[in-house]
Design an enzyme around this catalytic site. Sequence first.
Site, mmCIF file in Angstrom:
data_model
loop_
_atom_site.group_PDB
_atom_site.id
_atom_site.type_symbol
_atom_site.label_atom_id
_atom_site.label_comp_id
_atom_site.label_asym_id
_atom_site.label_seq_id
_atom_site.Cartn_x
_atom_site.Cartn_y
_atom_site.Cartn_z
ATOM 1 N N ARG A 33 0.829 -1.216 0.000
ATOM 2 C CA ARG A 33 0.000 0.000 0.000
ATOM 3 C C ARG A 33 0.862 1.264 0.000
ATOM 4 O O ARG A 33 0.442 2.312 -0.499
ATOM 5 C CB ARG A 33 -0.947 -0.014 1.211
ATOM 6 C CG ARG A 33 -2.067 1.038 1.161
ATOM 7 C CD ARG A 33 -3.100 0.791 2.256
ATOM 8 N NE ARG A 33 -4.265 1.666 2.189
ATOM 9 C CZ ARG A 33 -4.459 2.725 2.979
ATOM 10 N NH1 ARG A 33 -3.566 3.032 3.896
ATOM 11 N NH2 ARG A 33 -5.534 3.474 2.866
ATOM 12 N N ILE A 59 -7.469 7.516 -1.004
ATOM 13 C CA ILE A 59 -7.372 6.056 -1.033
ATOM 14 C C ILE A 59 -8.219 5.591 0.152
ATOM 15 O O ILE A 59 -8.116 6.127 1.254
ATOM 16 C CB ILE A 59 -5.902 5.573 -0.907
ATOM 17 C CG1 ILE A 59 -5.805 4.053 -0.897
ATOM 18 C CG2 ILE A 59 -5.200 6.136 0.308
ATOM 19 C CD1 ILE A 59 -4.333 3.534 -0.962
ATOM 20 N N SER A 60 -9.100 4.615 -0.094
ATOM 21 C CA SER A 60 -10.029 4.195 0.958
ATOM 22 C C SER A 60 -9.282 3.576 2.133
ATOM 23 O O SER A 60 -8.196 3.018 1.980
ATOM 24 C CB SER A 60 -11.030 3.185 0.406
ATOM 25 O OG SER A 60 -11.672 3.691 -0.732
ATOM 26 N N GLN A 61 -9.935 3.637 3.285
ATOM 27 C CA GLN A 61 -9.421 3.007 4.514
ATOM 28 C C GLN A 61 -9.314 1.487 4.278
ATOM 29 O O GLN A 61 -10.230 0.895 3.696
ATOM 30 C CB GLN A 61 -10.455 3.315 5.588
ATOM 31 C CG GLN A 61 -10.112 2.894 6.964
ATOM 32 C CD GLN A 61 -11.338 3.029 7.872
ATOM 33 O OE1 GLN A 61 -12.396 3.473 7.445
ATOM 34 N NE2 GLN A 61 -11.174 2.629 9.102
#
Length: 211
Positions: A33, A59-61
């Site tokens: 990530r 960017i999503s959790q």
Amino acid sequence: MTSHRSRQRLVKKLKSEGISNRLILDVISNTPRHLFVENVLSARAYDNTALPIGSGQTISQPLVVAMMTEMLIRKEGFPRKVLEIGTGCGYQTAILAQLADQVYTIERIRALAQPAMNRLYRLKYRNIQFHHGDGRLGWKEHGPYDGIIVTAGAAQVPDELVTQLATDGRLVMPVGPSGQQSLRLFIRHQEGLQSYSGCNVEFVPLLEGSE
Ligand code: SAH
């Protein structure tokens, strides 16, 4: 901070929050990530938090990525063809590429779509096709899809996406007015669409057109 240890800490956190699919946890643990965010943010890449990716997007959790992926995937098998709306930095795309045969992804902002494509190519994912445009219209040419995932929120699911869902296909999307969105799973049965509600979330809006 981008080490094996920080990734394991993230996986432990996801487990404690109820994510139980071993394969999804493995894929998250193996996906770098920190390479999907700017260098200055890489120390925070394995925290369970959303981060800015430019152009006002995030960017999503990781927990939300894991939950949406769990909702999309049937217990008894993986989808062959998945359509993703909202490529963003390409992190969710990378997760899906390791679980489905083929991923089709659409992003409306060119300044995000191009770097995401380069990044995923560098990381050697070869089963992804990219499109720059308005994902609310889907990508009819390659449909119907076994899974559709929308990583931006709207008051309702765009009709065109439902049309491109295969029978028994699953669509996951944050739905509801801003401030009151929840994750929703729709399964297209022969008799119609069945809908299930997940937890409350906050996503950037699904917008018209492209830029
Ligand atoms: N899954 C992404 C999340 C990015 S945020 C990630 O992990 O990085 C949501 C993304 O949806 C943004 O990049 C936004 O530009 C995009 N988006 C919003 N409306 C869209 C639309 N109509 N078509 C395609 N992409 C859209």
